[in-house]
Structures are given as structure tokens and as C-alpha cells.
Enzyme design. Structure first.
Site, mmCIF file in Angstrom:
data_model
loop_
_atom_site.group_PDB
_atom_site.id
_atom_site.type_symbol
_atom_site.label_atom_id
_atom_site.label_comp_id
_atom_site.label_asym_id
_atom_site.label_seq_id
_atom_site.Cartn_x
_atom_site.Cartn_y
_atom_site.Cartn_z
ATOM 1 N N GLU A 258 1.061 -1.324 -0.060
ATOM 2 C CA GLU A 258 0.015 0.155 -0.048
ATOM 3 C C GLU A 258 0.861 1.156 0.070
ATOM 4 O OE1 GLU A 258 -3.103 -0.299 0.316
ATOM 5 O OE2 GLU A 258 -3.235 -2.499 0.582
ATOM 6 N N CYS A 297 -3.455 7.827 4.124
ATOM 7 C CA CYS A 297 -3.004 7.198 2.918
ATOM 8 C C CYS A 297 -4.304 7.498 1.969
ATOM 9 C CB CYS A 297 -2.645 5.753 2.957
ATOM 10 S SG CYS A 297 -3.849 4.519 4.009
HETATM 11 P P1 NDP Z 1 8.504 4.897 4.363
HETATM 12 O O1 NDP Z 1 8.316 4.338 2.932
HETATM 13 O O2 NDP Z 1 9.708 5.921 4.680
HETATM 14 O O3 NDP Z 1 8.445 3.963 5.638
HETATM 15 C C1 NDP Z 1 7.577 2.847 5.701
HETATM 16 C C2 NDP Z 1 8.190 1.711 6.309
HETATM 17 O O4 NDP Z 1 9.041 1.201 5.869
HETATM 18 C C3 NDP Z 1 8.649 2.197 7.910
HETATM 19 O O5 NDP Z 1 8.242 1.112 8.942
HETATM 20 C C4 NDP Z 1 10.105 2.365 7.532
HETATM 21 O O6 NDP Z 1 10.798 2.087 8.820
HETATM 22 C C5 NDP Z 1 10.223 1.018 6.612
HETATM 23 N N1 NDP Z 1 11.511 1.099 5.930
HETATM 24 C C6 NDP Z 1 12.307 2.086 5.363
HETATM 25 N N2 NDP Z 1 13.399 1.543 4.648
HETATM 26 C C7 NDP Z 1 13.466 0.325 5.043
HETATM 27 C C8 NDP Z 1 14.151 -0.783 4.365
HETATM 28 N N3 NDP Z 1 15.260 -0.280 3.880
HETATM 29 N N4 NDP Z 1 14.028 -1.955 4.902
HETATM 30 C C9 NDP Z 1 12.801 -2.203 5.591
HETATM 31 N N5 NDP Z 1 11.929 -1.507 5.827
HETATM 32 C C10 NDP Z 1 12.348 -0.072 5.706
HETATM 33 O O7 NDP Z 1 7.359 5.670 4.718
HETATM 34 P P2 NDP Z 1 6.829 6.619 5.946
HETATM 35 O O8 NDP Z 1 6.215 5.765 6.957
HETATM 36 O O9 NDP Z 1 7.903 7.440 6.262
HETATM 37 O O10 NDP Z 1 5.749 7.474 5.191
HETATM 38 C C11 NDP Z 1 5.909 8.313 4.278
HETATM 39 C C12 NDP Z 1 5.194 8.437 3.202
HETATM 40 O O11 NDP Z 1 4.695 7.015 2.986
HETATM 41 C C13 NDP Z 1 4.353 9.250 3.251
HETATM 42 O O12 NDP Z 1 4.724 10.470 2.771
HETATM 43 C C14 NDP Z 1 3.333 8.718 2.145
HETATM 44 O O13 NDP Z 1 3.519 9.248 0.921
HETATM 45 C C15 NDP Z 1 3.410 7.341 2.150
HETATM 46 N N6 NDP Z 1 2.344 6.602 2.919
HETATM 47 C C16 NDP Z 1 1.428 5.938 2.210
HETATM 48 C C17 NDP Z 1 0.608 5.105 2.835
HETATM 49 C C18 NDP Z 1 -0.489 4.439 1.949
HETATM 50 O O14 NDP Z 1 -1.017 3.271 2.445
HETATM 51 N N7 NDP Z 1 -0.670 4.720 0.898
HETATM 52 C C19 NDP Z 1 0.341 5.370 4.104
HETATM 53 C C20 NDP Z 1 1.057 5.945 5.051
HETATM 54 C C21 NDP Z 1 2.292 6.631 4.254
HETATM 55 P P3 NDP Z 1 11.552 3.184 9.565
HETATM 56 O O15 NDP Z 1 10.537 4.232 9.959
HETATM 57 O O16 NDP Z 1 12.398 2.723 10.523
HETATM 58 O O17 NDP Z 1 12.588 3.899 8.601
#
Ligand code: NDP
Length: 679
Positions: A258, A297
């Protein structure tokens, strides 16, 4: 607040952060309130522990066992939710935001608990769809079954819903019989940590069913195999990076995403200013911009209105936004809290600046706005920001840049086709809404736009009182969307459980399929000759237990009596000439309901006993007409048993009514509630 060390829960033990831990700031004050992460976390052992301990423990149970545990967990969390509220304010969320995240997460567990017991069997194997007869006589048949994957659900979540985001993935995974390793986003992981701790401390969960990674996942994904499911929510960038991991591709690891989504709402041409629908449109748009400070989202990023109403939309929405008090989410007057972090605020400002190159700002100045009860420079606050894009056909950023905050753009459309084209310019979204009373418009929208959107939400004055909101994913309906939204799908009731199960086609004889499915298949062994089955308790009845009744003649007098008694004097039963002219009837025929009544008269055992109630009929077909003087008889077979309470269970009987030539004239399922003890 003392700084919190946010541990991981790995292979049965809590593992504290180490020197590699990342600091986490309070969204309101900017103070460091927690740290999380441990570079030495043994994620390989966590994976093995989930697979080798959690999986077998869960697979021993039935769907109903696990559903009952989900309900107990939901009740436990309900009892402790104030603790979750108190902590969650630090993420910038208001009390009404908690209703989405915390109450919404717990509510999702309740729904899965209920659906697990109502729509899934009290068994370890789920039967998917109907039997397929593969041979001429039925001695070789097919059935699709679903069994739990023998791996792990790895849930990587975004920061915006630290509780709901975790529970909406955990509940279906657990119900499927698969252990979870949960990895919340670091920025809000302290709330998820508390929720996981409450769940583990409840003592309800089988060992190995739930583990938590606070901080980075290390090389966890390199330990996965084809039995695992990686379920991700977050940015498109991270999703792409993860889904392209060669190990996942080489091992065909199931990956669900998602991600960013440019959701839109369309004001129907009929919903002009002054109508209840226009006000509803403004209300929903306002709610989506301000709830969770727009960090949803499903939030509305594009507001698509008939060209003639754009000015009215901007005026009405701006007026409502102006009344939105921004401030410390703990204050009861606050309507919009903070974003999760300064860096997220900077990201939103950067994206808003990009939107401003193609759209004119019409409301909200990030350099000049009021914050109540908190320091605007230290906390991650922003005002709602509304843009107007006069030419959405040539603009690109409004359709492809997601500013993940209280930001939205109003744009005009000319006609329905244009509105559909604009909706689809998002290249795939989680949800699109259309506010209209016009059913034809709704149908055109489905035909033109459904392929690009995971959910289409229609609302108007008739449905608004009970509607669940544009942005609220509810557990009964699927959540996910094609293209830019990630191509994944979650929730949707039992559909969501299936992502964690393997669907397998099984083929075999009726006896083999009966044994596998714990459900009697026509053609399988029948057990006859004992006492009448209605005299037996729920537990004494066995699958395939069968009663063959005596025959009964259906006379013309019976048909006449039934017709006059019930008032059903349809010509097919009463008028020989008219009935003959009907291609379905040879002449006057017995009422189908008369046959059902006579069938009951043939198979019922009248004395008080373990049968408590007849609760319904299912899959009823009348296959052949019964003429006066035909003789009917009944076969009644125990097809399936499902415990319902501590005192009784449901018995599903397969019933066939046949005529003197042994042709089936009616077939159905009869449902009864049967006591566990003799009454
Ligand atoms: P990220 O993509 O930065 O992070 C999402 C998850 O992935 C976090 O738990 C993060 O952990 C983890 N992650 C990041 N890098 C890695 C890796 N290399 N390996 C494994 N896990 C990893 O998204 P955010 O949570 O910061 O949200 C930012 C953006 O996501 C928003 O600006 C929005 O655009 C989008 N979003 C979309 C949603 C949807 O359902 N469409 C819902 C929420 C957000 P960690 O925090 O520890 O880096």
C-alpha cells in the site's frame, strides 16, 4: 516525560535499543522522547522462531479458536486504550484522530473475530467455493481449499497509524493461522510498542504468534521464503526498493504494498451549492484534509468539481478550514494536531512548493498561521493548505505528487468523461469518492473509473447519516488499489485472511473430500439404521448420518387444501388448462412450499429432544414439478456441524426430496440448532 527505550520483542525476549538506536522526537514539542533500534537484533532467529514455534502453535487451532482469541485481545486492548491515547498524543494526533487509529484498530480486530466465527469453519481447513463435479456420476470431484502458509507475515508499516496499521494486518494474519513479525515506522513505534506489549502481557497469544521489531529490520527479508508474506505500507520509493529485493524475486515471496495515492473526490453535477450534497462534499473534503493533519493514505488530495462550482467550493471549504483550530492535540478545542515530525513537515512543504508551480495557493500560509497551546517552531505544525489548479489537463504535479499532510487541490471538470479522465490521472488510488444523487452518473463512474481505484465511495443525503467516511478503510471492504497505490489489497473481510493462506485444488472421491473438508459430500458414505437423528445430541451425530423416510402421495385435494389455506392460488396449482400452457408444468402441480412442508412432516421426530430450532433453509432448488398422485420421500443427511455456544451447535443437513421414479424434485440445506446434552 522520561525518555523511553523502545525494545523489540524477539524470540520470546525483550531486546533493548543499543548505541545504534535512532532518537524519536515528540511531534508537539520537538523534544526527544524515545529511542529505538538495535543493530545486533538477531532477525534470522526471529524469523525461525515465528516459523518453527509460532506457526505450529497457531496451526493446531481452528479458525474459531483464533477468532475467539482475537475477540479476547480486542476486549483487553479496549480496557487499556486510555494508555494508548495518552501516549499517542505525542505523535501529533488529536483525540478524534485516536478514534481512527486506536479505536479503529481494535474495531478491526472485533470484526475479524466475528467474521472468523460466522464465515469460517470451526476447522483447520477452509473450503473455498463449491464442489466441482469432475466425472459423470460424481465419484471423482474437486474442491478448492485454503490452508495457512507455513511461514511468517512480515508487516512493515507507515508512521501515520501506529495501532490500526499494525492491527489491520495482524488480525487477518492471525486468523489465517500465520505468525506475525511487526515492524512499525520508527517515528511512532513507541505507540505500537505499547500496543504489542499489552497484547503479549494479556497472555492470550500462543507463543511465537507475535514479535516486534523497533528500529531497522536488518537483513530480515533475506531470511524469507515462498511461505512468507511481506506486507508493506509506506512510500512508493521504499516499496519499490523492497519489492525489487532479488531474494524476494528469486524465491517468489508474496509481497503486498500500500503506497502513495492521489485520492480524489468528485462533486456530482447535480450537487450544486445549496444542496445537502454540496455541504456534504465540503464536510468530507474538510475532514480528509484535517484528520491526522492530512497524514492519511486515503485522504482527498484532489477535489474535482464542475467548473461552474469551483469558486463556491473554494469559498465554502476555505471558510470551514478557517474555523479549524490548530494546536496541542491534548487540548479539547484543537481540531488539527501536528504532523509526526519536523522532517515530515519539511517534506510536505517541499511537495507543496512543487504543487504551487502549477496551482495557485488559495488558503493557508505555512509562514503565518496560529498554533494554540504549543510552539509552532518546535512542534511539527502546519496549516491546511488549499490550492486551485485552473488547468488540470496540462498540470502534472497535482496528479502525481503526494504532499502527505493537510494539502489538497481543487480543479474543474467540464463533463462526466472529463471528471473520469481526471480521476484516473492519479494512475491508481486507494479510494475515490463521488457525491451525487444521480444513479446513472454513479454507474458511469464505475464503468469509467473503478479499474483505477481500490474503493469507490458514493454518498448523498440518503446515505450520509450512516456513511463511514471517504477516508475510513473498514475491515469489511477491501483496502488497496492498483498502480500508484501499490497494487496490493488488504482487508475485505475473509478475503484479507486469504492473503496469508495457500489456495490448493484438491481432487478425489466423495469419501476423501468428506474427510478433508469435514463436510459431507454427496456420494460419500451414509450412516443409516440407528435411532432417529433428531433424538441424538449434537455430539452424537456424525457426518453422513442419514435418514430415509417413507413415501407420501401428494393428492389433488392436498394441493387444493394448501392453496386455500395459504391463499396461494397461483394458476399453476389451480387451473389445469392455464398450467398446461406453461412450458414448465405438465398440468396442475404441487406448490414447492407444500413439498417442503410435507418433507418436514416426513422427516420430523415430534418428541422434545436435542433439536432446539429450525433456523433456516439454504440453497433451495425445485428441480422437477410434482403432479397430483406423485409420491415423494425424503433423504436427510448430516452435512456439517458448527459449534455455536456452550450449549448448542448448528447442524447443516443435506436434504433431497425424490419422486416415485427416484428423480430429485427438490434439494436444499436445512439448518437446525442442536443441544450438546439431551434435554
Ligand atoms: P517509508 O516508506 O519511509 O517507511 C515505511 C516503512 O518502511 C517504515 O516502517 C520504515 O521504517 C520502513 N522502511 C524504510 N526503509 C526500509 C528498509 N530499507 N527496509 C525495511 N523497511 C524499511 O514511509 P513513511 O512511514 O515515512 O511514510 C512516508 C510516506 O509514505 C508518506 O509521505 C506517504 O507518501 C506514504 N504513505 C502511504 C500510505 C499508504 O497506505 N498509501 C500510508 C502511509 C504513508 P523506518 O521508519 O524505521 O524507516
Amino acid at each position: 516525560m522520561t525518555k523511553l527505550d523502545i525494545s523489540s520483542f524477539a524470540a520470546g525476549s525483550w531486546v533493548a535499543p543499543d548505541s545504534s538506536a535512532r532518537p524519536i522526537a515528540c511531534a508537539i514539542s520537538g523534544d526527544i522522547i524515545a529511542q529505538a533500534g538495535n543493530a545486533n537484533l538477531d532477525v534470522g532467529s526471529m524469523h525461525a522462531y515465528a516459523r518453527d514455534v509460532g506457526g505450529p502453535n497457531l496451526r493446531k487451532l481452528t479458525f474459531h479458536d483464533r477468532a475467539r482469541m482475537l475477540k479476547a485481545l480486542a476486549l483487553h486492548l479496549t480496557k487499556h486504550k486510555q494508555q494508548l491515547y495518552d501516549l499517542s498524543f505525542h505523535t501529533g494526533a488529536t483525540q478524534s484522530d485516536h478514534a481512527f487509529d486506536i479505536d479503529g484498530g481494535i474495531g478491526t480486530m472485533f470484526v475479524y473475530a466475528a467474521k472468523g466465527r460466522r464465515e469460517m469453519p470451526d476447522a483447520q481447513i477452509y473450503l473455498d467455493g463449491e464442489l466441482e463435479q469432475l466425472g459423470r456420476t460424481g465419484s471423482f470431484q474437486g474442491q478448492h481449499v485454503c490452508v495457512p502458509r507455513q511461514g511468517v507475515g512480515i508487516h512493515i508499516n507507515a508512521y501515520n497509524f501506529p495501532v490500526w496499521g499494525m492491527l489491520e494486518k495482524f488480525a487477518p494474519t492471525f486468523l489465517a493461522g500465520v505468525p506475525s513479525i511487526v515492524k512499525p515506522a520508527t517515528a511512532s513505534c513507541y505507540v505500537t510498542h505499547l500496543c504489542v506489549k499489552l497484547m503479549l502481557d494479556s497472555g492470550i497469544l500462543p507463543e511465537g504468534a507475535l514479535q516486534l521489531i523497533s528500529g531497522g529490520v536488518g537483513d530480515l527479508l533475506l531470511h524469507t521464503d515462498a511461505q512468507d508474506v511481506v506486507s508493506f505500507t509506506g512510500s512508493a520509493k521504499t516499496a519499490l526498493m523492497l519489492r525489487a529485493t532479488p531474494h524476494l524475486l528469486e524465491n517468489a515471496v508474496h509481497f503486498v504494498a500500500e503506497q502513495d495515492s492521489l485520492n480524489a473526490s468528485v462533486l456530482g453535477a447535480d450537487a450544486s451549492p445549496g444542496t445537502a450534497e454540496f455541504d456534504l462534499f465540503i464536510k468530507e473534503a474538510h475532514r480528509e484534509m484535517t484528520t491526522k493533519a492530512g497524514q492519511k493514505c486515503t485522504a482527498i488530495r484532489r477535489i474535482i468539481a464542475p467548473a461552474a462550482h469551483v469558486d463556491a467550493v473554494i469559498a465554502a471549504l476555505s471558510a470551514k478550514l478557517a474555523k479549524t483550530t490548530i494546536g496541542d492535540p491534548r487540548d479539547k478545542d484543537t481540531r488539527m494536531g501536528a504532523l509526526v515530525s519536523q522532517s515530515q513537515r519539511d517534506d510536505v512543504l517541499e511537495k507543496a512548493a512543487l504543487l504551487a508551480t502549477q496551482a495557485e495557493p488559495v488558503y493557508g500560509d505555512p509562514d503565518n498561521f496560529e498554533v494554540q497551546g504549543a510552539d509552532a517552531t518546535k512542534g511539527a505544525f502546519l496549516p491546511p493548505m488549499l490550492f486551485h489548479c485552473a488547468d488540470p489537463d496540462t498540470a502534472t504535479h497535482v496528479h502525481d505528487t503526494e504532499a502527505f499532510g493537510p494539502v489538497s487541490t481543487v480543479m474543474p471538470y467540464r463533463d462526466t468523461d472529463h471528471a473520469i479522465a481526471l480521476l484516473n490521472r492519479g494512475k491508481g488510488s486507494l479510494v475515490a469518492s463521488v457525491i451525487t444523487r444521480d444513479g446513472d452518473l454513479a454507474r458511469q463512474m464505475v464503468l469509467g473509473a473503478a479499474a483505477w481505484h481500490g474503493r469507490l465511495y458514493f454518498n448523498n443525503a440518503d446515505s450520509m447519516a450512516e456513511s463511514t467516511g471517504h477516508g475510513a478503510p473498514i475491515p469489511h471492504m477491501i483496502h488497496g488499489g492498483p498502480g500508484r497505490a501499490g497494487g496490493g489489497e488488504e482487508l475485505g473481510g475473509v478475503r484479507g485472511v486469504m492473503h496469508y493462506m495457500q489456495r490448493t485444488a484438491v481432487q478425489g472421491s466423495p469419501d476423501i473430500l468428506t474427510a478433508i473438508g469435514e463436510q459431507w459430500v454427496p456420494g460419500a458414505a451414509e450412516h443409516t439404521g440407528g435411532p432417529h437423528p433428531f433424538t441424538k445430541t449434537y455430539h452424537e451425530l456424525v457426518l453422513g448420518e442419514t435418514l430415509y423416510t417413507a413415501s407420501r402421495k401428494v393428492t389433488l385435494q392436498d394441493i387444493e387444501t394448501f392453496a386455500h389455506f395459504t391463499g396461494d392460488t397461483f394458476y399453476g396449482h389451480m387451473d389445469e388448462e392455464a398450467a398446461k400452457a406453461n412450458p414448465f408444468f405438465p398440468g396442475r402441480v404441487a406448490h414447492g412450499y407444500l413439498l417442503l412442508s410435507f418433507a418436514a412432516g416426513l422427516f420430523v421426530q415430534p418428541d422434545p429432544g436435542p433439536v432446539l430450532a429450525n433456523t433456516g433453509l439454504g440453497s433451495l432448488s425445485f428441480m422437477k414439478p410434482v403432479s397430483p398422485d406423485d409420491e415423494i420421500k425424503v433423504r436427510l443427511t448430516v452435512k456439517k456441524k458448527t459449534p455455536r455456544t456452550d450449549e448448542y451447535g448448528q447442524v447443516r443437513w443435506h436434504v433431497t426430496v425424490t419422486n416415485q421414479g427416484d428423480e430429485i424434485v427438490a434439494e436444499y440445506e436445512l439448518l437446525t440448532m442442536n443441544a450438546y446434552e439431551q434435554t
